[in-house]
Each structure stands twice: as C-alpha cells, then as structure tokens.
Design a protein around this motif. Structure first.
Motif, PDB file in Angstrom:
ATOM      1  N   PHE A 173       0.824  -1.213   0.000  1.00 43.50           N
ATOM      2  CA  PHE A 173       0.000   0.000   0.000  1.00 43.50           C
ATOM      3  C   PHE A 173       0.859   1.265   0.000  1.00 43.50           C
ATOM      4  O   PHE A 173       0.336   2.364  -0.131  1.00 43.50           O
ATOM      5  CB  PHE A 173      -0.937   0.006   1.214  1.00 43.50           C
ATOM      6  N   GLU A 174       2.171   1.072   0.142  1.00 42.14           N
ATOM      7  CA  GLU A 174       3.094   2.202   0.065  1.00 42.14           C
ATOM      8  C   GLU A 174       4.113   1.986  -1.049  1.00 42.14           C
ATOM      9  O   GLU A 174       5.261   2.432  -0.969  1.00 42.14           O
ATOM     10  CB  GLU A 174       3.797   2.394   1.412  1.00 42.14           C
ATOM     11  N   ILE A 232      -2.039  -9.500  -9.605  1.00 43.51           N
ATOM     12  CA  ILE A 232      -2.378  -8.671  -8.452  1.00 43.51           C
ATOM     13  C   ILE A 232      -3.662  -9.211  -7.839  1.00 43.51           C
ATOM     14  O   ILE A 232      -4.663  -9.374  -8.532  1.00 43.51           O
ATOM     15  CB  ILE A 232      -2.586  -7.196  -8.862  1.00 43.51           C
ATOM     16  N   ASP A 233      -3.634  -9.488  -6.540  1.00 45.81           N
ATOM     17  CA  ASP A 233      -4.806 -10.028  -5.848  1.00 45.81           C
ATOM     18  C   ASP A 233      -4.969  -9.308  -4.511  1.00 45.81           C
ATOM     19  O   ASP A 233      -4.753  -9.882  -3.450  1.00 45.81           O
ATOM     20  CB  ASP A 233      -4.647 -11.535  -5.648  1.00 45.81           C
ATOM     21  N   PRO A 234      -5.361  -8.018  -4.547  1.00 49.69           N
ATOM     22  CA  PRO A 234      -5.393  -7.224  -3.320  1.00 49.69           C
ATOM     23  C   PRO A 234      -6.663  -7.432  -2.509  1.00 49.69           C
ATOM     24  O   PRO A 234      -7.653  -7.987  -3.007  1.00 49.69           O
ATOM     25  CB  PRO A 234      -5.332  -5.786  -3.854  1.00 49.69           C
ATOM     26  N   PRO A 235      -6.679  -6.952  -1.265  1.00 48.89           N
ATOM     27  CA  PRO A 235      -7.935  -6.907  -0.503  1.00 48.89           C
ATOM     28  C   PRO A 235      -8.849  -5.828  -1.059  1.00 48.89           C
ATOM     29  O   PRO A 235      -8.562  -5.218  -2.100  1.00 48.89           O
ATOM     30  CB  PRO A 235      -7.466  -6.579   0.916  1.00 48.89           C
ATOM     31  N   VAL A 276      -6.999  -9.869  -9.887  1.00 52.19           N
ATOM     32  CA  VAL A 276      -8.097 -10.553  -9.201  1.00 52.19           C
ATOM     33  C   VAL A 276      -8.602  -9.613  -8.119  1.00 52.19           C
ATOM     34  O   VAL A 276      -7.820  -9.142  -7.290  1.00 52.19           O
ATOM     35  CB  VAL A 276      -7.641 -11.895  -8.604  1.00 52.19           C
ATOM     36  N   SER A 277      -9.897  -9.342  -8.118  1.00 52.52           N
ATOM     37  CA  SER A 277     -10.438  -8.298  -7.252  1.00 52.52           C
ATOM     38  C   SER A 277     -11.625  -8.796  -6.448  1.00 52.52           C
ATOM     39  O   SER A 277     -12.419  -9.604  -6.923  1.00 52.52           O
ATOM     40  CB  SER A 277     -10.874  -7.100  -8.106  1.00 52.52           C
ATOM     41  N   HIS A 279     -21.629  -9.712  -2.528  1.00 58.37           N
ATOM     42  CA  HIS A 279     -20.183  -9.643  -2.765  1.00 58.37           C
ATOM     43  C   HIS A 279     -19.850 -10.055  -4.198  1.00 58.37           C
ATOM     44  O   HIS A 279     -20.338 -11.077  -4.689  1.00 58.37           O
ATOM     45  CB  HIS A 279     -19.458 -10.561  -1.787  1.00 58.37           C
ATOM     46  N   VAL A 280     -19.003  -9.261  -4.868  1.00 59.95           N
ATOM     47  CA  VAL A 280     -18.623  -9.530  -6.263  1.00 59.95           C
ATOM     48  C   VAL A 280     -17.112  -9.728  -6.346  1.00 59.95           C
ATOM     49  O   VAL A 280     -16.338  -8.804  -6.121  1.00 59.95           O
ATOM     50  CB  VAL A 280     -19.044  -8.386  -7.203  1.00 59.95           C
ATOM     51  N   GLU A 281     -16.694 -10.940  -6.645  1.00 56.73           N
ATOM     52  CA  GLU A 281     -15.298 -11.246  -6.945  1.00 56.73           C
ATOM     53  C   GLU A 281     -15.142 -11.194  -8.461  1.00 56.73           C
ATOM     54  O   GLU A 281     -16.036 -11.612  -9.204  1.00 56.73           O
ATOM     55  CB  GLU A 281     -14.948 -12.647  -6.429  1.00 56.73           C
ATOM     56  N   SER A 282     -14.020 -10.693  -8.947  1.00 56.10           N
ATOM     57  CA  SER A 282     -13.867 -10.563 -10.398  1.00 56.10           C
ATOM     58  C   SER A 282     -12.412 -10.737 -10.807  1.00 56.10           C
ATOM     59  O   SER A 282     -11.500 -10.741  -9.975  1.00 56.10           O
ATOM     60  CB  SER A 282     -14.392  -9.205 -10.879  1.00 56.10           C
TER      61      SER A 282
END
Length: 432
Positions: free
Chosen positions: A343-344, A361-364, A387-388, A423-426
């Motif tokens: 995040f930084e 990329i698979d962030p929170p 991945v989101s 909830h939407v995962e994409s």
C-alpha cells in the motif's frame, strides 16, 4: 402505504426506486417489481427500507431456501434465482468500469461459478447467552443488529458443519461461563474441520474435558484464543497437523493455520486459479511477480507451470507459510517470497524488482492504487491479471492502468465466490 416500481439493484443487492426525487434502497425488492416498503433510515437525499408487500413479483423471484433469510445478516439475495444473481453481479462489474473509469472490457468472460449451497468453508459464529431466548445461541448476527439469530442450521455451510450448530449450542450451555465465550470460528480443510473458540476468561478443567469430548464425538479439532491473534493455539487433539487444501490441476497441497487467509469457497477458488493461469499463461523463461500473494495460492501454480515466480505480501507470517508450502511442493527453486507494504509502493521499489514479464495482483478490498501508480514509465510488465474482491477499487485502478500507464483492458468477468450475497469477486486482464 407508498407503492413503488423497482428500477435496478444496487451494489448491496437492494432494490432501487425513486419517490419525489429521493432514492429509496429497499431490501428484499427486485428489478421490475412493484412493492410496498417501510423505511428504517431517512436522510435528506435517500432512504433505506425493507419490503412489506410485493404487489407484482419478478419472474426471477424464488422462495428462499433458508428459514432465517431476511433476519440473518449473512445472505442478501436468496430471493433471486442463482442465474439472475450472477447476471446482476456481472452488471455491477460492468457498471463500475463505465461509471468510475469510462472503460468497457474488450471481452466479457463467462462467469466462474460453482454450487449455490454448502459452499462456505470459513465462518465466524457469534455466541451469546440469552436466557429469554432459551440460553445459548450460536450463529450469525441479525441484519442491522448485534443480536444473534436463533438458528439450528445454515444452508450455505457444508451440511456436516451446519449440523454442528445445535451441538455447539448444547456445548456452550454446559460450559462453566458461557457468557465469556463470545465467538467460534470455523475453518474447513480437505481433511479436517477446525473450530477456534474465543474465551475471555480461563477455561476450567471441566470445560476442557467438555471440549475434548465434543471433538471426539464430532470429529473436529479445537483451537483456543484467549486474547489477541498471537494467543491462538492448538488445543485438541494434540499434535494434529495443519489444515490443508489442494489444487489438483497443479498437483499442489497448501497447509494453513485456521486464522490465515484462504478463500471461503474452495470449489470456486480452484476454478478461479485455473482461469487466472489460463489468462496469465506462464511460460518457461518468464519472470512473474504475484503481489498480495498470501500463502501462495497463485504463486505456486505459476511456478508449477514453469515460470520463475516472486510472491510479495505484507504479512511476514503468510510469507513464511508460503515458503513452507513451496518447500512442501518441491518448488523452492522456482519461487521466492518477500515481505513488503504494497500500500506504500513506489516506482523505485518496483524498479528494484528487476525484470518483470507479467504481473498478478490479488489485493484486498482496498485495491492496489499505490501499486498501479508505481508502475514505471519505461519497461513495464506486458500483461497484468488482476483478481479483485471490489468492483469499485478494480475500476479505479483500471482507470490508472489504461488512461495513464498505457494498458488496454482486454477482458473481465466475475467469479461467484459468495452466492446469495452481494459480494462480487472478479478477474480482469490488462495488456500493454
């Protein structure tokens, strides 16, 4: 009583209507319906409400399978058939891309979807002692409330775990201080089911005996937590090995501690990894970086397919677990891991990684805004698979990638990781 026409669904699965210029968000209402409603929160520009009567029902409306639906806060969409839920989530994703980033994916991928029931391999039960409701309660919280639902089953949990709810209620009633046992977490592996009991006061010897008897009778493993996360410990049976899950497509097994992040929906996770690997297309000779790698859910498949993989994660404990999983699967030579606060992220930090052919990329839910802004102006990864778990932050980051970093949004689609919820995962693919 006001009757309104429902125009669409919002991102939380509520029907949207307008009355005299004010937006009304109505729980339990579906697009195309005419309903009566009762407001529980009024603001100058909007109201939040629940359906009191459906005047004209949608053809997509179904009878909820769970008797607790509408009271329990766990599910929001059981009244909408599963195919329509998937379509609605796809629209949420496309709307986010357009309204936030002014983007349209070149291709819409078929949804990644599995079974609609019994899918949830992680859960957090609240436990309460309420004399007026019969004593011990174990379950999920009510909507808009800290109260625990009076329940004996849950349709989105695997049947064997759902059947534990009344047994847990009986167990709590037999403990010496049930009012000091506020929470039970469930984590399900391929072989074991772990229960993590949060206790605010020391357990008595009789309490511990009760837990041992319960574990023997129900075939579960108990972990205990007396204070913060660092106090979590295996209780019984002693010397039980870690929980595991497998990705059979890649001959991989992952070990994990009950509190470590793994996907809630094991079946959809397998399909999502398969989709991600097909879109990323790892090749021998490529160097691929997996950001927010966790315990290696995507990193190890990348390495198994022949590429050199680097996984980066903010949690040192998860990085240690990822390294152990790489060794367990004979992949230590093909993948390495590092700890960093993504995040930084800065351009200098990204450049220091060296050659990066592709990126996963698979962030929170917060997304990866600093990270996508940190991509250097020069030699950037030629393909990014993102991945989101939040369409809004995915769209925000996509705007940077496309409008500022020179990528094209080649395709996107949803993964139905949480049926009956909003909830939407994409997953999305960007190419330079």
């Amino acid at each position: 009583m006001t009757i309104v026409a429902i125009e669409s669904l919002d991102n939380e699965g509520r029907g949207i209507a307008h009355v005299e210029g004010k937006v009304i968000f109505i729980e339990g209402a579906l697009p195309g319906e005419r309903v009566e409603f009762s407001s529980y929160r009024r603001k100058p520009s909007y109201e939040q409400a629940t359906v009191t009567k459906v005047i004209r029902a949608s053809s997509q409306r179904v009878t909820p399978a769970c008797p607790h639906f509408g009271v329990c806060g766990g599910c929001a969409l059981q009244h909408l058939n599963i195919a329509a839920q998937t379509a609605a989530k796809q629209r949420v994703l496309e709307d986010a891309f357009w309204h936030i980033a002014r983007l349209k994916p070149e291709q819409i991928y078929p949804p990644v979807a599995g079974g609609a029931w019994g899918y949830r391999h992680r859960a957090r039960f609240s436990a309460r002692w309420v004399s007026k409701k019969g004593g011990a309660l174990v379950g999920f919280r009510e909507k808009h409330s800290s109260h625990v639902v009076v329940m004996d089953s849950c349709a989105v949990l695997p049947p064997a775990v759902s059947a534990l709810i009344p047994e847990l209620k009986r167990l709590m009633a037999e403990m010496s201080a049930p009012e000091h046992l506020p929470q039970i977490e469930v984590a399900i592996g391929d072989v074991q089911t772990a229960l993590l009991l949060r206790h605010l006061s020391p357990l008595s010897a009789a309490d511990e005996d009760q837990l041992r008897c319960f574990a023997d009778a129900q075939g579960v493993v108990w972990y205990l937590q007396s204070k913060g996360p660092e106090t979590v410990r295996l209780f019984y049976p002693e010397h039980t090995p870690l929980l595991t899950y497998a990705l059979p497509d890649y001959s991989l097994e992952f070990r994990f501690w009950p509190t470590e992040f793994t996907q809630v929906n094991d079946g959809v996770n397998r399909m999502l990894v398969r989709r991600a690997m097909a879109l990323l297309a790892p090749q021998k000779g490529e160097r691929i970086v997996d950001l927010f790698c966790g315990l290696g859910n995507f990193t190890l498949p990348i390495a198994r397919l022949g590429a050199t993989a680097l996984g980066i994660e903010g949690s040192s404990a998860l990085v240690q677990r990822a390294e152990e999983n790489a060794a367990l699967n004979g992949l230590s030579a093909q993948c390495t891991f590092a700890v960093a606060n993504l995040f930084e992220a800065t351009e200098a930090g990204f450049t220091a990684l060296g050659r990066v052919d592709k990126l996963l990329i698979d962030p929170p839910r917060e997304g990866a805004f600093a990270l996508v802004n940190a991509l250097p102006a020069g030699d950037r990864p030629r393909r990014i698979v993102y991945v989101s778990c939040s369409p809004a932050t995915l769209a925000r980051d996509a705007a940077v990638l496309v409008h500022e970093k020179g990528y094209a949004l080649r395709g996107a689609g949803i993964a139905s990781m949480f049926p009956h919820t909003s909830h939407v995962e994409s997953i999305a693919v960007f190419e330079r």
